[in-house]
Design a protein around this motif. Structure first.
Motif, PDB file in Angstrom:
ATOM      1  N   GLU A  59       0.838  -1.278  -0.082  1.00 36.42           N
ATOM      2  CA  GLU A  59       0.038  -0.165   0.095  1.00 36.42           C
ATOM      3  C   GLU A  59       1.001   1.117  -0.006  1.00 36.42           C
ATOM      4  O   GLU A  59       0.556   2.299  -0.360  1.00 36.42           O
ATOM      5  N   LYS A  60       2.040   1.235   0.549  1.00 38.61           N
ATOM      6  CA  LYS A  60       2.855   2.186   0.379  1.00 38.61           C
ATOM      7  C   LYS A  60       4.045   2.200  -0.355  1.00 38.61           C
ATOM      8  O   LYS A  60       5.280   2.596  -0.204  1.00 38.61           O
ATOM      9  N   SER A  61       3.687   1.549  -1.606  1.00 41.85           N
ATOM     10  CA  SER A  61       4.891   1.299  -2.403  1.00 41.85           C
ATOM     11  C   SER A  61       5.429   2.613  -3.007  1.00 41.85           C
ATOM     12  O   SER A  61       6.475   2.670  -3.608  1.00 41.85           O
ATOM     13  N   GLU A  62       4.349   3.622  -3.424  1.00 44.82           N
ATOM     14  CA  GLU A  62       4.812   5.008  -3.983  1.00 44.82           C
ATOM     15  C   GLU A  62       5.964   5.728  -3.113  1.00 44.82           C
ATOM     16  O   GLU A  62       6.551   6.420  -3.630  1.00 44.82           O
ATOM     17  N   LEU A  63       6.086   5.292  -1.754  1.00 42.77           N
ATOM     18  CA  LEU A  63       7.045   5.913  -0.736  1.00 42.77           C
ATOM     19  C   LEU A  63       8.569   5.076  -0.874  1.00 42.77           C
ATOM     20  O   LEU A  63       9.658   5.798  -0.810  1.00 42.77           O
ATOM     21  N   TRP A  64       8.554   3.905  -1.508  1.00 42.79           N
ATOM     22  CA  TRP A  64       9.794   3.205  -1.654  1.00 42.79           C
ATOM     23  C   TRP A  64      10.181   2.592  -2.683  1.00 42.79           C
ATOM     24  O   TRP A  64      11.336   2.415  -3.021  1.00 42.79           O
ATOM     25  N   VAL A  65       9.412   2.393  -3.668  1.00 48.80           N
ATOM     26  CA  VAL A  65       9.706   2.143  -5.194  1.00 48.80           C
ATOM     27  C   VAL A  65      10.456   3.146  -6.026  1.00 48.80           C
ATOM     28  O   VAL A  65       9.892   4.278  -5.982  1.00 48.80           O
ATOM     29  N   GLN A  95      20.738  15.507   0.515  1.00 51.22           N
ATOM     30  CA  GLN A  95      21.401  14.470   1.075  1.00 51.22           C
ATOM     31  C   GLN A  95      20.880  13.531   2.177  1.00 51.22           C
ATOM     32  O   GLN A  95      20.804  12.492   2.311  1.00 51.22           O
ATOM     33  N   THR A  96      19.901  14.444   3.005  1.00 53.59           N
ATOM     34  CA  THR A  96      19.288  13.789   4.066  1.00 53.59           C
ATOM     35  C   THR A  96      18.232  12.786   3.597  1.00 53.59           C
ATOM     36  O   THR A  96      17.865  11.790   3.887  1.00 53.59           O
ATOM     37  N   LEU A  97      17.553  13.531   2.405  1.00 56.87           N
ATOM     38  CA  LEU A  97      16.275  12.666   1.967  1.00 56.87           C
ATOM     39  C   LEU A  97      16.773  11.599   1.219  1.00 56.87           C
ATOM     40  O   LEU A  97      16.233  10.413   1.313  1.00 56.87           O
ATOM     41  N   GLN A  98      17.973  11.602   0.540  1.00 61.52           N
ATOM     42  CA  GLN A  98      18.445  10.554  -0.207  1.00 61.52           C
ATOM     43  C   GLN A  98      18.804   9.109   0.708  1.00 61.52           C
ATOM     44  O   GLN A  98      18.409   8.152   0.550  1.00 61.52           O
ATOM     45  N   CYS A  99      19.314   9.720   1.956  1.00 64.36           N
ATOM     46  CA  CYS A  99      19.564   8.506   2.936  1.00 64.36           C
ATOM     47  C   CYS A  99      18.417   8.056   3.563  1.00 64.36           C
ATOM     48  O   CYS A  99      18.097   6.793   3.514  1.00 64.36           O
ATOM     49  N   THR A 104      14.638   3.161   3.770  1.00 65.22           N
ATOM     50  CA  THR A 104      13.605   2.821   3.789  1.00 65.22           C
ATOM     51  C   THR A 104      13.298   1.745   2.731  1.00 65.22           C
ATOM     52  O   THR A 104      12.578   0.662   2.621  1.00 65.22           O
ATOM     53  N   SER A 105      13.781   2.040   1.446  1.00 61.34           N
ATOM     54  CA  SER A 105      13.852   1.046   0.094  1.00 61.34           C
ATOM     55  C   SER A 105      14.659  -0.273   0.539  1.00 61.34           C
ATOM     56  O   SER A 105      13.876  -1.133   0.260  1.00 61.34           O
ATOM     57  N   SER A 106      15.805  -0.174   1.041  1.00 62.78           N
ATOM     58  CA  SER A 106      16.621  -1.250   1.240  1.00 62.78           C
ATOM     59  C   SER A 106      15.826  -2.311   2.270  1.00 62.78           C
ATOM     60  O   SER A 106      15.565  -3.426   2.070  1.00 62.78           O
ATOM     61  N   TYR A 107      15.036  -1.494   3.412  1.00 59.58           N
ATOM     62  CA  TYR A 107      14.420  -2.437   4.341  1.00 59.58           C
ATOM     63  C   TYR A 107      13.107  -3.057   3.769  1.00 59.58           C
ATOM     64  O   TYR A 107      13.042  -4.120   3.855  1.00 59.58           O
ATOM     65  N   ASN A 108      12.557  -2.336   2.917  1.00 60.56           N
ATOM     66  CA  ASN A 108      11.246  -3.021   2.415  1.00 60.56           C
ATOM     67  C   ASN A 108      11.689  -4.048   1.194  1.00 60.56           C
ATOM     68  O   ASN A 108      10.952  -4.989   1.162  1.00 60.56           O
ATOM     69  N   TYR A 109      12.854  -3.704   0.530  1.00 59.52           N
ATOM     70  CA  TYR A 109      13.181  -4.760  -0.436  1.00 59.52           C
ATOM     71  C   TYR A 109      13.367  -5.875   0.145  1.00 59.52           C
ATOM     72  O   TYR A 109      13.188  -7.177  -0.099  1.00 59.52           O
ATOM     73  N   ARG A 110      14.223  -5.819   1.188  1.00 65.27           N
ATOM     74  CA  ARG A 110      14.686  -7.020   1.909  1.00 65.27           C
ATOM     75  C   ARG A 110      13.585  -7.749   2.669  1.00 65.27           C
ATOM     76  O   ARG A 110      13.434  -9.122   2.633  1.00 65.27           O
ATOM     77  N   LEU A 162      16.866  -3.203 -10.431  1.00 63.64           N
ATOM     78  CA  LEU A 162      17.191  -4.699 -10.418  1.00 63.64           C
ATOM     79  C   LEU A 162      16.584  -5.099  -9.217  1.00 63.64           C
ATOM     80  O   LEU A 162      16.268  -6.364  -9.348  1.00 63.64           O
ATOM     81  N   ARG A 163      16.510  -4.509  -7.986  1.00 67.10           N
ATOM     82  CA  ARG A 163      16.048  -5.202  -6.777  1.00 67.10           C
ATOM     83  C   ARG A 163      14.575  -5.323  -6.876  1.00 67.10           C
ATOM     84  O   ARG A 163      14.161  -6.488  -6.518  1.00 67.10           O
ATOM     85  N   MET A 164      13.841  -4.537  -7.564  1.00 68.38           N
ATOM     86  CA  MET A 164      12.406  -4.733  -8.083  1.00 68.38           C
ATOM     87  C   MET A 164      12.277  -5.794  -8.705  1.00 68.38           C
ATOM     88  O   MET A 164      11.208  -6.713  -8.765  1.00 68.38           O
ATOM     89  N   GLN A 165      13.169  -5.992  -9.734  1.00 64.63           N
ATOM     90  CA  GLN A 165      13.137  -7.166 -10.842  1.00 64.63           C
ATOM     91  C   GLN A 165      13.223  -8.536 -10.001  1.00 64.63           C
ATOM     92  O   GLN A 165      12.612  -9.393 -10.302  1.00 64.63           O
ATOM     93  N   ASP A 166      14.094  -8.705  -9.019  1.00 68.05           N
ATOM     94  CA  ASP A 166      14.281  -9.840  -8.148  1.00 68.05           C
ATOM     95  C   ASP A 166      12.879  -9.939  -7.394  1.00 68.05           C
ATOM     96  O   ASP A 166      12.308 -11.078  -7.217  1.00 68.05           O
ATOM     97  N   ILE A 167      12.306  -8.925  -6.938  1.00 69.42           N
ATOM     98  CA  ILE A 167      11.120  -9.038  -6.191  1.00 69.42           C
ATOM     99  C   ILE A 167       9.904  -9.598  -7.152  1.00 69.42           C
ATOM    100  O   ILE A 167       9.053 -10.586  -6.715  1.00 69.42           O
TER     101      ILE A 167
END
Length: 1612
Positions: A59-65, A95-99, A104-110, A162-167
């Protein structure tokens, strides 16, 4: 009732759900899944937490994809909170936004990866034997809607991440495991098939798993899916996965799908060289060789070589199953030369060989039609030589299995052996008898034996070796002795191995109980699952009455909704006027537009339920469940506290007839709803429910509904669209049948060849073969027993080893292996034809001529002949379009036999009536329809006949009815000759005899098991009834075939079975009727079984007592008595069938009287007459005493013994009478007259009681009411007779004297004497009144003028005798007349007028000369002498001569008339036909004698039997003549009886002239119709030409002045 459609739809949803609560509860319980073990509970918790987390992340995919867009664009600007979030984001540095975003994305992917991996591992289980589906976990995931969350995950948009392709890869892997081997999960994913119609490889693999081994889904696939994947090959490269998907849908559950084969092949051919890559030319062939040599190409899954291999495999699968269309296409794509060149190349790899040889097997060898190229050329023998080389390579390989070439071994042992078996078993291979053939056969056998011995001892190799041995011996191919011994030794060893294996299986089955400690947990699990199933079953049994009650109450509520509202309200008034049902029907049309398909189906089902008149409706209404639900619905209305809503004033659905409910719904628009839905719906389910609703409306042949359909289709001019729907459905069904139904004709050819070969064997070999057959049967029984034991042992082992997989099928999820066994399942396209044909049949029910013609021709621009199309459908489903008619048994099975029966019934209804146009349409159609119908009657439909003979009999019954309907009421012989063209009379007669013998066996079995005595006519498909119908068909055809007419005569044909023909001839009757157009028609019909209960006494009574009318015919009175005779038959049937009556004694008496009725009747009549004569002895009882002489006593004893011997030896009536008389005389002189009379009287009373009981029982007097009992003269007569007998026994013997009047009742002559007085009684009474008037007048004259002349002598009695007691009155009277002294005196007898009248009446009428004989003799000197003379003469002439002789004359004339009437009646009965009234002389010098006429043509009892047949037969089963006669009987119209007419008396010239006139009239009418049609078409053409001319004038191309065209610059 609201006008807002969405509100109405929601209200209906709520209403249906309110009345389906128990059903929902039951369905919910069926979906319950128990978590038995702790591991199941842990899995459930893990799945629940994973799905919750995954759902939240999705549901929150727009925030991390990652989608290459700024954070501002991911937020909505329409809310204050979001504005604040945006401000926070703006305040942060990039820079802060990027971090933050990356963390968040890495956590959700994992997390997503871990969840998908866990879910995937739950679906399958990895093991040494491979991957295995875990059905319980798959079901748990399905119940928790895990697939829905993953499908939402797949819809997340993303770009190059690439991570989304793996998912996505893991998501597809989960869906693949989720539906692996689980058809319910496959069906769930199939609903979202549009998500996978993308060019991606992952989508293709997932689509493979969705359709894998799912025959139903593959059968329902549409062209769009196939086109998509073929287009993907064209545009996205030649990937193997696309071809694997096409292979998946072509064959599922080991069954090929012809429809998919055709679609795939068509798309491949249309795609061309972009998809079809074959290396046929020299350059490309070298490329193929290089790829085969390349190790890289062989290992790469997506290489061009692997694509080519899978393409050939796809073509092989498309040609499997003898598909002529795909075989022809593939022959042109991959010729035989190319196959041989590739396979025989030295560098050809086993993978290529497997694909090519499989293709060769299915496309060239195992084919529907002969491929002559493969049998006439040497290509096949080159391949056999190559096979031998490969076999040698396998034999010479190392014995080390680790380094063995398994692919080559599989090629040799499976592929090569399969094609060898198919080739030599083909019926077309007989022509290949060259020396090379013989050599190859022996060489192959030798090499296969060596291969089997050295390497792989598998089943396929053993079967091939056995087959080749048998084939070699059958074709006289010599096998070397050492090879033959080697083969025998080989299979001795294999048999030993089989026996050891079977023994180990049996031991494992016996020792299964010893492993309890190992499998305790699994058994506990199994017990828990079984208990859950028991709970669900008990709950289902408990809720089933409530579910039925809910449905019944819902139907009642919708049927009478006005009871829901108070009286005198607008809502109640609207409902009472039919507004609710009308609104419901109108709203149903809108439901399809709103995509409310399920609700529309529920409404249609409810409307149909209103017309379901189930037998238990009255019990259901009184059921407590129904009453409680009913009260809960109507608690607020005025009827809530009373039960009058259940009576006719309330919910009267149960009291209304079916026709009334149908007409009520039709009045509110149900017929219009059906027509609109049929024409406009695109949903198969809605179409099916619409057809079922139409069937319910027309059930029973409701003519009002038929008229409604006809008027709507003709008035609104929608018949073209309406009938086009059915026409297209029929065409589609025929295509589906041709695409899916196949028959292995090679097996049939082999069997036939074996039978032919067996006929040529010597007697010694035949004897050996017979013994071998016996051994084979024993072996079969042992094998069946062994297989059942093996199956039980294996199931026990499997259940203990893996209870989860075992119970998955028990919980309602059948495995694919079980489902794959249902080979005869038909698709919906074919199944829907049965209700369609039933609907068309009901449209024509009751011989509706308008609709019968309407089905054939609608008088539209495009006419759809559904009659011919139905016949074509029968031709298609019976398989005659693919070959000969002898293969019917291979096409007809338990799955489609009901559809074939319905087709036959519909065709029968099309042409009954008769409808001559439809008859001609069926008989003259170019298809094999008539031949199919004939073959259904003549052929043994096996193997169906071995399992379900009742279905075969029903087929034959319907087929015979159809042929009779085609010939019904026809005056020509065209249709009969068309039927006889392909029918052999001998076969038809044999079928009749065979059916009779089969029915005789079943009748004996039924007689041993059942004593009910019911009629067989209730079982229409019993063997005897079927044989009877076929006999009637043969009887009708025999008029046009002399050979058949001769064979139908018992004893005419040599052979057995004459008793069958005699039986059917005895129980078949024929009559002649007169149609409305005054034409005569002959009807042949089976005599109903109830007619056997018509007694001969009733026949004689009707025959002799039926009166003639003014026209000299007896049919009027005969027709009026038919109802009484029918009631008597019913009573006799009930009486004879009452074996379970409690009064066994009464039944025994009745049975005795029925068996020996004539003996009993004679005894009773003789005994009654004898007693009547004995009453004459009553007055002299005191004087008949004495002792008989000894020699007379001896004579009497000798008489008794002699008469007894005569009765025992010859029980004739005369001997019985003599015995009775002698016995009575012996009793009189032995015990006395009074005791004898008492004994005889008592016996007579008992005899009369028994007779009266029997009489009442046989006639059914008490069942007809007291009025009929009082009016029954015979019953009253016998009752009075019984009363007199009782008075004679218990009161006085003088009452026996009244029994002498029984002679008058018995003798017709004495009855005529009585009738001579009573018949003209009025005339006699009036004449007697005249005599009294004259006597009265003469008395007055005598009283006035001749009072002194009335002096008579009297004899007075002594006064002493008057004081005697009255009990000796008769004795005194007797003594007085004997001679006691008396005093003579005279008296005046006219002192009063009364005495004068009495004297004149008494003495005047009794004296021969009148009253003057008893008056005083006057002197001539007296003054009134002359008056006295006139007085005496007038009395003599007027009273004595005229009046009395008038009375005597009337009596004598009446007696003479009665005698002449009796003679005339006897003469009429002998010389006049009872039915038509024609006399005997009319049949002189004719082909038919008078005796034959009254016995066969106009048999009076045959007409009675036909009336009974019309009464007992279902009105919907009437033939055309039967429906006509039934209507005439209903109207009490006797015009259908022939009067003064007979078909046999019509001369051939007159008949030919009438036929010629009739034919001319028909031709004239057809010409007039053709002229009218042509005139209409000319008018339309003229209008079209005028319109075109006007249009051309408008655009300036026509009608311009000539000078306007000379200017070249002017635009046109």
């Amino acid at each position: 009732m609201h006008d807002y459609p969405p509100l109405v739809s929601r209200a209906l949803h709520l209403l249906f759900r309110h009345f389906s609560q128990r059903q929902e509860v039951l369905q919910a319980f069926k979906q319950v899944q128990l978590l038995v073990t702790s591991q199941d509970v842990e899995n459930y918790k893990q799945i629940k937490s994973d799905l919750d987390q995954l759902r939240s992340i999705v549901e929150k995919s727009e925030l991390w994809v990652y989608k290459r867009q700024g954070p501002d664009e991911t937020l909505d600007t329409g809310d204050n909170t979001l504005h604040k979030v945006r401000d926070v984001y703006r305040a942060l540095t990039p820079q802060t936004l990027q971090c933050i975003y990356e963390d968040t994305s890495s956590y959700n992917y994992r997390v997503v990866k871990e969840i998908l991996l866990r879910l995937s591992r739950l679906c399958v289980q990895e093991g040494l034997s491979g991957r295995k589906s875990r059905k319980q976990q798959q079901r748990l995931l399905r119940n928790m809607s895990a697939h829905a969350v993953v499908l939402e995950l797949l819809q997340i948009p993303y770009e190059k991440d690439l991570r989304m392709q793996d998912i996505m890869k893991l998501a597809h892997q989960f869906l693949q495991n989720f539906c692996a081997g689980n058809q319910q999960n496959q069906a769930l994913l199939h609903k979202n098939i549009n998500l996978f119609l993308n060019p991606g490889i992952l989508e293709a693999i997932t689509m493979q798993h969705i359709f894998m081994n799912n025959f139903q889904l593959c059968s329902e696939i549409n062209d769009r899916v196939v086109q998509h994947f073929v287009h993907c090959i064209e545009t996205h490269g030649r990937n193997v996965q696309y071809l694997k998907f096409l292979q998946t849908i072509v064959k599922a559950e080991n069954k090929f799908i012809k429809k998919c084969q055709d679609i795939v092949m068509a798309e491949l051919v249309n795609a061309g060289e972009d998809v079809l890559v074959f290396y046929n030319d020299r350059a490309s062939f070298q490329t193929l060789v290089q790829m085969m040599r390349s190790e890289r190409d062989r290992m790469d899954e997506n290489s061009a070589l692997m694509y080519h291999i899978h393409l050939v495999e796809l073509l092989a699968v498309c040609t499997e199953g003898k598909n002529v269309y795909t075989e022809i296409k593939c022959n042109s794509l991959l010729p035989l030369d190319d196959i041989v060149r590739v396979v025989t190349h030295e560098d050809c790899i086993p993978e290529i060989k497997i694909a090519y040889i499989n293709f060769l097997n299915h496309c060239y060898v195992d084919t529907e039609v002969e491929m002559k190229e493969i049998y006439t050329s040497n290509h096949m023998w080159k391949l056999f030589e190559n096979f031998l080389v490969d076999i040698c390579r396998v034999c010479n390989n190392t014995s080390d299995r680790k380094h063995a070439d398994t692919i080559l071994e599989r090629y040799v042992t499976e592929t090569v052996m399969s094609i060898v078996t198919t080739f030599f078993s083909s019926p077309f291979s007989d022509q290949s008898t060259s020396l090379l053939h013989l050599y190859s056969h022996t060489s192959i056998l030798h090499k296969y034996t060596k291969t089997y011995t050295l390497t792989l001892q598998n089943d396929i190799s053993s079967v091939v070796i056995v087959y080749l041995c048998v084939l070699a011996k059958g074709r006289a191919i010599a096998i070397p002795v050492d090879l033959d011994n080697q083969v025998n030794n080989l299979f001795v060893k294999s048999n030993n191995i089989v026996q050891k294996t079977a023994m180990s299986w049996r031991l494992s089955a016996r020792n299964a109980a010893r492993r309890d400690s190992v499998v305790t947990a699994s058994r506990d699990y199994r017990n828990i699952i079984e208990r859950l199933q028991d709970i669900v079953s008990a709950l289902e049994d408990r809720l089933r009455p409530l579910v039925q009650a809910e449905l019944s109450v819902l139907v009642d509520v919708l049927h009478r909704p006005e009871l829901l509202f108070p009286e005198n309200t607008d809502s109640r008034k609207k409902c009472e006027s039919g507004g609710f049902i009308c609104k419901l029907i109108k709203h149903t049309k809108q439901l399809l537009e709103e995509n409310e398909e399920r609700l529309c189906i529920k409404v249609l089902q409810t409307l149909r339920e209103m017309m379901t008149k189930d037998r238990g409706y009255g019990e259901k209404v009184g059921h407590p469940n129904h009453f409680k639900l009913f009260q809960s619905c109507f608690w607020g209305n005025p009827f809530g506290n009373s039960s009058n809503a259940l009576v006719p004033g309330g919910l009267s659905r149960g009291q209304m007839s079916l026709a009334e409910v149908q007409c009520h719904l039709d009045k509110e628009g149900a017929s219009d709803l059906v027509i609109d839905l049929i024409m406009n719906t695109s949903s198969d389910r809605v179409f099916q429910e619409s057809i079922l609703l139409a069937i319910a409306l027309l059930e029973g042949g409701n003519t009002t509904i038929q008229r409604s359909f006809f008027c709507r289709l003709t008035e609104d001019k929608k018949s073209e669209k309406f009938f086009r729907v059915f026409y297209d459905r029929m065409k589609l069904a025929q295509l589906e049948i041709k695409a899916t139904v196949t028959v292995n004709t090679s097996d049939l050819g082999n069997r036939k060849r074996d039978e032919e070969g067996g006929d040529k064997e010597a007697p010694a070999r035949r004897k050996a073969r017979d013994s071998a057959v016996v051994m084979t049967e024993d072996v079969k029984e042992q094998l069946l027993e062994a297989s059942s034991a093996t199956k039980k042992a294996f199931n026990s082992y499997r259940r203990d080893a893996d209870p989860e997989d075992h119970f998955s099928s028990a919980e309602g999820h059948p495995s694919s292996g079980d489902k794959g066994q249902d080979d005869g399942e038909m698709s919906f396209v074919i199944i829907i034809m049965q209700p369609i044909l039933r609907f068309l049949q009901l449209l024509c029910e009751n011989h509706n001529r308008d609709l019968q013609n309407f089905l054939r021709c609608q008088n539209n621009k495009n006419n759809y002949n559904l009659v011919c199309e139905t016949l074509q459908f029968l031709d298609c489903i019976c398989g005659s379009t693919t070959g000969g008619l002898g293969l019917l048994g291979l096409y007809i099975n338990e799955k489609n036999v009901a559809l074939i029966n319905q087709t036959l019934e519909s065709l029968t209804e099309y042409c009954q009536g008769p409808c001559h146009e439809n008859q001609n349409c069926i008989a003259t159609h170019e298809s094999n329809g008539i031949d199919i119908i004939i073959a259904l009657i003549l052929n043994d439909i096996n193997p169906l006949g071995k399992k379900r003979m009742d279905l075969v009999l029903e087929l034959k019954n319907n087929a015979s009815k159809l042929l009779l309907a085609i010939m019904e009421s026809r005056h020509d012989s065209e249709n009969a000759e068309r039927i006889l063209y392909n029918m052999r009379p001998k076969e038809l007669v044999e079928v009749i005899k065979k059916a009779y013998l089969q029915g005789e066996v079943e009748f004996e079995d039924a007689g041993q098991d059942d004593d009910n005595g019911d009629e067989e006519e209730h079982d229409a498909a019993s063997p005897r009834n079927v044989g009877h119908n076929i006999y009637i068909l043969a009887h009708q055809l025999a008029r046009h075939n002399k050979e058949l007419s001769v064979m139908l005569r018992p004893g005419a044909a040599s052979g057995d079975g004459d008793e069958a023909l005699e039986f059917y001839a005895k129980h078949t009757a024929q009559i002649e009727i007169v149609r409305q157009d005054r034409t005569m028609e002959e009807i042949v019909f089976p005599v109903p079984n109830i007619c056997e209960f018509l007694t001969s006494e009733s026949k004689l009574r009707v025959y002799y007592t039926t009166e003639r009318d003014e026209q000299g015919s007896k049919i009027n009175d005969f027709f009026l008595r038919a109802e009484d005779l029918y009631n008597e038959m019913n009573w006799q049937k009930k009486l004879r069938g009452s074996l379970k009556v409690s009064l066994v004694f009464f039944y025994g008496i009745r049975k005795f009287l029925w068996s020996y009725g004539w003996v009993y009747w004679y005894l009773w009549s003789s005994w009654s007459s004898f007693l009547s004569h004995l009453t004459c002895l009553s007055p002299v009882l005191p004087f008949c005493t004495g002792i008989i002489e000894p020699h007379l006593s001896l004579i009497l004893w000798l008489g008794v013994l002699a008469s007894l011997v005569i009765v025992v030896i010859m029980p004739q009536p005369l001997g019985i009478r003599a015995l009775v008389i002698v016995t009575i005389l012996r009793l009189i002189f032995s015990v006395g007259l009074e005791p004898t009379l008492f004994l005889l009287g008592a016996f007579n009373v008992c005899n009369k009681v028994i007779f009266l009981v029997s009489f009442v029982g046989n006639r059914g007097t008490f069942t007809r009411g007291y009025r009929a009992m009082v009016l029954d003269f015979e019953f009253l007569y016998h009752l009075i007779y019984l009363i007199i007998c009782c008075l004679g026994v218990f009161v006085h013997v003088f009452f026996y004297s009244l029994l002498l009047f029984d002679l008058v009742y018995r003798e017709e002559t004495l009855l005529n004497v009585i009738k001579s007085v009573t018949r003209n009684g009025r005339s006699i009474v009036l004449t007697a009144v005249l005599a009294l008037i004259l006597v009265y007048l003469f008395s007055i004259v005598g009283y006035i003028f001749f009072k002194d002349d009335f002096i008579l002598e009297v004899d007075r009695i002594p006064n002493g005798t008057l004081s005697k007691s009255s009990n000796v009155f008769l004795e005194c009277t007797f003594l007085a007349y004997v001679g006691v002294g008396e005093d003579k005196d005279v008296e005046r007898t006219c002192d009063s007028l009364l005495m004068c009248i009495v004297t004149v009446l008494s003495h005047g009428l009794r004296s021969g000369g009148g009253v003057g004989d008893v008056l005083r003799k006057p002197s001539k000197e007296e003054p009134l002498f002359a008056a006295r003379v006139v007085y005496d003469l007038l009395f003599f002439f007027m009273v004595i001569i005229i009046v009395l002789n008038l009375i005597f004359g009337v009596i004598i004339d009446t007696f003479a008339d009665l005698r002449s009437e009796k003679q005339k009646k006897e003469e009429v009965l002998k010389t006049t036909c009872f039915i038509c009234g024609l006399e005997r002389d009319k049949f002189d010098n004719k082909t038919v004698t008078f005796e034959e006429h009254i016995k066969e043509e106009h048999n009076m009892w045959h007409y009675l039997f036909f009336i009974v047949l019309v009464k007992v037969k279902d009105s919907t089963e009437y033939t055309g003549p039967e429906s006509y006669v039934a209507e005439m009987i209903k109207e009490h119209n006797l015009d259908w009886f022939p009067r003064m007419r007979a078909m046999s008396l019509v001369s051939s010239d007159a008949e030919g002239e009438q036929n010629e006139i009739r034919n001319l009239q028909e031709k004239l009418e057809s010409t007039m119709r053709l002229v009218s049609n042509l005139s209409g078409q000319l008018t339309e053409l003229k209008e079209q030409m005028t319109e075109q001319r006007k249009q051309k004038q408008r655009i300036g191309l026509l009608g311009h002045p000539p000078h306007m065209n000379h200017n070249p610059q002017q635009p046109a």
